[in-house]
Structures are given as C-alpha cells and as structure tokens.
Design a protein around this motif. Structure first.
Motif, mmCIF file in Angstrom:
data_model
loop_
_atom_site.group_PDB
_atom_site.id
_atom_site.type_symbol
_atom_site.label_atom_id
_atom_site.label_comp_id
_atom_site.label_asym_id
_atom_site.label_seq_id
_atom_site.Cartn_x
_atom_site.Cartn_y
_atom_site.Cartn_z
ATOM 1 N N LEU A 92 33.382 59.776 45.549
ATOM 2 C CA LEU A 92 34.475 59.082 44.875
ATOM 3 C C LEU A 92 34.328 59.096 43.357
ATOM 4 N N ASP A 93 33.167 59.450 42.863
ATOM 5 C CA ASP A 93 32.950 59.482 41.422
ATOM 6 C C ASP A 93 33.863 60.546 40.796
ATOM 7 N N ASP A 94 34.730 60.126 39.888
ATOM 8 C CA ASP A 94 35.696 61.018 39.221
ATOM 9 C C ASP A 94 36.700 61.635 40.183
ATOM 10 N N HIS A 95 36.996 60.959 41.278
ATOM 11 C CA HIS A 95 38.003 61.475 42.211
ATOM 12 C C HIS A 95 39.381 61.421 41.558
ATOM 13 N N PRO A 96 40.208 62.458 41.742
ATOM 14 C CA PRO A 96 41.500 62.498 41.045
ATOM 15 C C PRO A 96 42.532 61.495 41.551
ATOM 16 N N THR A 97 42.347 60.967 42.761
ATOM 17 C CA THR A 97 43.341 60.064 43.354
ATOM 18 C C THR A 97 42.832 58.642 43.511
ATOM 19 N N PHE A 98 41.555 58.486 43.841
ATOM 20 C CA PHE A 98 41.023 57.189 44.216
ATOM 21 C C PHE A 98 40.202 56.542 43.102
ATOM 22 N N GLU A 99 40.327 55.226 43.019
ATOM 23 C CA GLU A 99 39.517 54.408 42.106
ATOM 24 C C GLU A 99 38.749 53.390 42.940
ATOM 25 N N LEU A 100 37.429 53.447 42.882
ATOM 26 C CA LEU A 100 36.611 52.527 43.670
ATOM 27 C C LEU A 100 36.682 51.132 43.067
ATOM 28 N N ALA A 101 37.176 50.174 43.867
ATOM 29 C CA ALA A 101 37.397 48.818 43.376
ATOM 30 C C ALA A 101 36.446 47.797 43.974
ATOM 31 N N THR A 102 35.894 48.070 45.149
ATOM 32 C CA THR A 102 35.037 47.080 45.787
ATOM 33 C C THR A 102 34.094 47.752 46.775
ATOM 34 N N VAL A 103 32.921 47.174 46.941
ATOM 35 C CA VAL A 103 31.937 47.652 47.917
ATOM 36 C C VAL A 103 31.435 46.448 48.704
ATOM 37 N N THR A 104 31.215 46.649 50.002
ATOM 38 C CA THR A 104 30.710 45.567 50.846
ATOM 39 C C THR A 104 29.483 46.033 51.608
ATOM 40 N N ALA A 105 28.729 45.065 52.094
ATOM 41 C CA ALA A 105 27.546 45.364 52.901
ATOM 42 C C ALA A 105 27.205 44.117 53.720
ATOM 43 N N SER A 106 25.986 44.052 54.214
ATOM 44 C CA SER A 106 25.566 42.939 55.056
ATOM 45 C C SER A 106 25.382 41.668 54.231
ATOM 46 N N GLU A 107 25.223 40.540 54.909
ATOM 47 C CA GLU A 107 25.000 39.268 54.230
ATOM 48 C C GLU A 107 23.761 39.316 53.349
ATOM 49 N N ALA A 108 22.756 40.103 53.754
ATOM 50 C CA ALA A 108 21.524 40.194 52.977
ATOM 51 C C ALA A 108 21.750 40.854 51.619
ATOM 52 N N SER A 109 22.774 41.711 51.532
ATOM 53 C CA SER A 109 23.064 42.422 50.284
ATOM 54 C C SER A 109 24.147 41.753 49.448
ATOM 55 N N ALA A 110 24.983 40.953 50.094
ATOM 56 C CA ALA A 110 26.112 40.336 49.396
ATOM 57 C C ALA A 110 25.623 39.467 48.239
ATOM 58 N N GLY A 111 26.304 39.593 47.100
ATOM 59 C CA GLY A 111 25.955 38.830 45.914
ATOM 60 C C GLY A 111 25.036 39.564 44.954
ATOM 61 N N LYS A 112 24.397 40.618 45.415
ATOM 62 C CA LYS A 112 23.538 41.428 44.552
ATOM 63 C C LYS A 112 24.371 42.499 43.856
ATOM 64 N N THR A 113 23.833 43.052 42.775
ATOM 65 C CA THR A 113 24.467 44.244 42.225
ATOM 66 C C THR A 113 24.194 45.400 43.183
ATOM 67 N N TYR A 114 25.059 46.419 43.116
ATOM 68 C CA TYR A 114 24.854 47.558 44.002
ATOM 69 C C TYR A 114 23.503 48.206 43.741
ATOM 70 N N ARG A 115 23.091 48.278 42.491
ATOM 71 C CA ARG A 115 21.789 48.874 42.173
ATOM 72 C C ARG A 115 20.654 48.122 42.872
ATOM 73 N N GLU A 116 20.761 46.798 42.923
ATOM 74 C CA GLU A 116 19.730 45.988 43.574
ATOM 75 C C GLU A 116 19.779 46.112 45.090
ATOM 76 N N ALA A 117 20.998 46.242 45.641
ATOM 77 C CA ALA A 117 21.163 46.203 47.098
ATOM 78 C C ALA A 117 20.894 47.531 47.784
ATOM 79 N N ALA A 118 21.169 48.634 47.089
ATOM 80 C CA ALA A 118 21.099 49.949 47.731
ATOM 81 C C ALA A 118 19.780 50.638 47.416
ATOM 82 N N LYS A 119 19.138 51.138 48.439
ATOM 83 C CA LYS A 119 17.979 52.009 48.255
ATOM 84 C C LYS A 119 18.527 53.426 48.153
#
Length: 344
Positions: free
Chosen positions: A22-49
C-alpha cells in the motif's frame, strides 16, 4: 480523491505485506490499522515485529494500532483488507459487514460460501455480482469478497488458460514455502534438511476452490466447474514462492506448444496491481525456480514451464510468490476491482 482503507490484523506476516504494497499506492490511502488487544494502543513500530524486506513506511510506523472492532475504525474508511486468522475472522468480519464496511479478505473462512465471491480479477471478475445476493440474504450493508488460497491461486490461472481445451481432471503436487505457514508456523528444526509431506487443510482448499473459481455465475450462484482435482501439498525449505507440479487432462488434445500459447495469451486487467501479462512461460525446463522467479511482475505474475505431453494430457510446473500474489497482493487486487466496478 484517494480511497481510504484499513487493515485488519496488520501486525502479522500478511498484514505487513499489505503495508508494504500500500505504500505509494495510486488509489489507496492507508488510514487505520488494527490488531489484537495486546497490540492496541501501541504505535505500529512498537506492535509489529517487522519481517518484510523493506523498511516500515515512516507514516505507518507512528500510527496507533486500534482494536479489531467496527467502533475503532474511522467512519470515512471506504474499504478494509483482512489478514486475520480464519478462526478470528469468522467471528469478527460479520460485525464489520453489518456496520456497512466492504471487506476484501485473505482469511480462509467463507471462501466456499455460496453467496461469497471468491475472486481472481483476471479470471472471474463477474463473480462479484454475488454481492447483490449476499446483501439480500444476509441483510448486510457491507460486502465480503475473498481471494483464494496461496497454492490455489498459483495453479488456477494456468488451468483457466487450458480450459479452452476442456479441462477434465487435474492432479497437482505442491512444494510450498515456509512463509506460507506464518513466521512461527514451521520451526527450523522441522524444515531444515527436510520436507514435510502434509499441510493441514491445504489439499481440500485446492480441490474445492479451483472448481469455484473456474465455475460459472448463473445469476443466482456459482455452478462449480466439473473437473476432478486431486492435490498433494508439501512444505519445503524455501523462504517464499510456491512451486507446483501439475498434470492436466483435457477433452481436446493440446500440444505443449498450444498450451504455452494459451497461457501466454492470458493478459492482466486494467488495475494497478495486475501484471501486463498474467503468465510468463519459460522454454527452459529448469525454470521457474522460486528464488529466481517469485519476484516477476513485482510478485504478481504467475510463472510456468516444463510443458510436456503425457499419455493422458499435459504436465508442467507453475510458480507464484505466495505472500504477494498468493495473499496480500491478491486481496489488494480484489480491492482495486471493487473500486473499479463501483462496489466501493
């Protein structure tokens, strides 16, 4: 105006591929990301390995991960991509559909449901018309579209090309990459110096999904293709790229040259993520190979080779990148089709 999208299950292996694509996609703009309760509230950098071979886009890295619930998704999001585990998706996706969201899902639940489109845009775009039936029967304002399993999507485009000769039966043996099992799906002690001759549920998916994808929409449902399909699925120590050995019987005789011509005639569609030529056919019998060919067409092209006659038909090999064409890229392409056809 860009189409605002979100990713359900954004921290997993397929979710990370979604973010990369999705990075630099010509049609789509990423607006939100979700995950489990354990990841919710963290930044994506913190939540994703992070395991993808490019850096996390800076704007995504600082996004706050939301809970996987309709209440956590902004109202102005037009389309959701789902990479949730199938057991979670089975429980969660209906809530988003009832809330009016259109969901393009890579999760395996409901792929064979009679009112759910299972779609490869270059092969069966007309199956999206099932959405009208789906909405009538389920009372959803949203819509659910599925892409097929990673091993199925590797083979089916080649079968679609051969169906002009009248497909009657197909046998396939797969050599599937470890990334198809997720980051923690196969331990190094299991797979190094080894091959595992069984992948739970994979054979059934190939045998049923192929017939739905090549079936005909008759206005009320999908009339499954009449071919017989038998699959044997194996895990091998390849990082990415599913290689498959296919044996096909057709009603009309087809020479290897005629089969190759039919495959080469398979074109892409006018969508950003579709390759100009859907199938690349090699003359060299030692190709395709996962390490050398999985990235063709930015990972969205199917490769085929080794076309030979057998006593009953043809045999050949085919290959696709399993987490791009076979997962996130397939769902992304379905999202592009949903937009192009006015469902979003």
């Amino acid at each position: 105006m860009p189409v605002r999208v979100g990713i359900l299950g954004a921290t997993g292996a397929v979710g990370q591929r979604f973010i990369q694509l999705l990075d630099d996609h010509p049609t789509f703009e990423l607006a939100t990301v979700t995950a489990s309760e354990a990841s919710a509230g963290k930044t994506y950098r913190e939540a994703a390995k992070w395991r993808v071979n490019t850096q996390i886009p800076d704007d995504v890295a600082e996004m706050t991960v939301g809970e996987t619930a309709p209440s956590a998704v902004p109202d102005d999001v037009d389309l959701l991509f789902s990479s949730l585990p199938s057991g979670v998706a089975r429980e969660v996706e209906p809530a988003f559909l009832e809330a009016g969201y259109v969901v393009s899902s890579n999760s395996s639940n409901d792929r064979m449901a009679e009112d759910v489109p299972l779609t490869i845009p270059e092969i069966n775009p007309g199956h999206l018309d099932l959405i009208e039936i789906q909405r009538d029967e389920r009372g959803w304002d949203g819509a659910l579209v599925k892409n097929p399993n990673c091993s199925t999507i590797t083979m089916v485009p080649t079968l679609a090309a051969l169906d002009e000769f009248g497909l009657e039966s197909v046998q396939v043996s797969t050599l599937q990459a470890v990334s198809g099992a997720g980051y923690s799906g196969v331990t190094s002690m299991e797979i190094i110096d080894n091959a595992i001759p069984h992948i739970g549920g994979e054979e059934e998916k190939m045998e049923t999904e192929s017939r739905k994808l090549l079936g005909e929409f008759d206005g009320t449902g999908i009339d499954l293709h009449g071919m017989d399909v038998a699959a044997s699925c194996n895990r091998v120590p390849t990082l990415d790229g599913h290689l498959e050995n296919v044996f096909a019987e057709t009603a009309e005789d087809a020479s290897p040259a005629e089969a190759a011509e039919a495959m080469r005639a398979s074109s892409g569609v006018d969508l950003p993520s579709s390759p100009e030529q859907l199938i690349h056919v090699f003359e060299d019998f030692e190709r395709p190979q996962p390490r050398m060919d999985r990235g063709r067409g930015d990972g969205m092209q199917i490769s085929a080779g080794g076309l030979q006659e057998t006593t009953d038909g043809l045999k050949y090999n085919c290959l696709a990148h399993n987490t791009i064409r076979g997962a996130a890229g397939a769902s992304l392409l379905n999202g592009e089709l949903l937009v192009a056809d006015g469902w979003v």
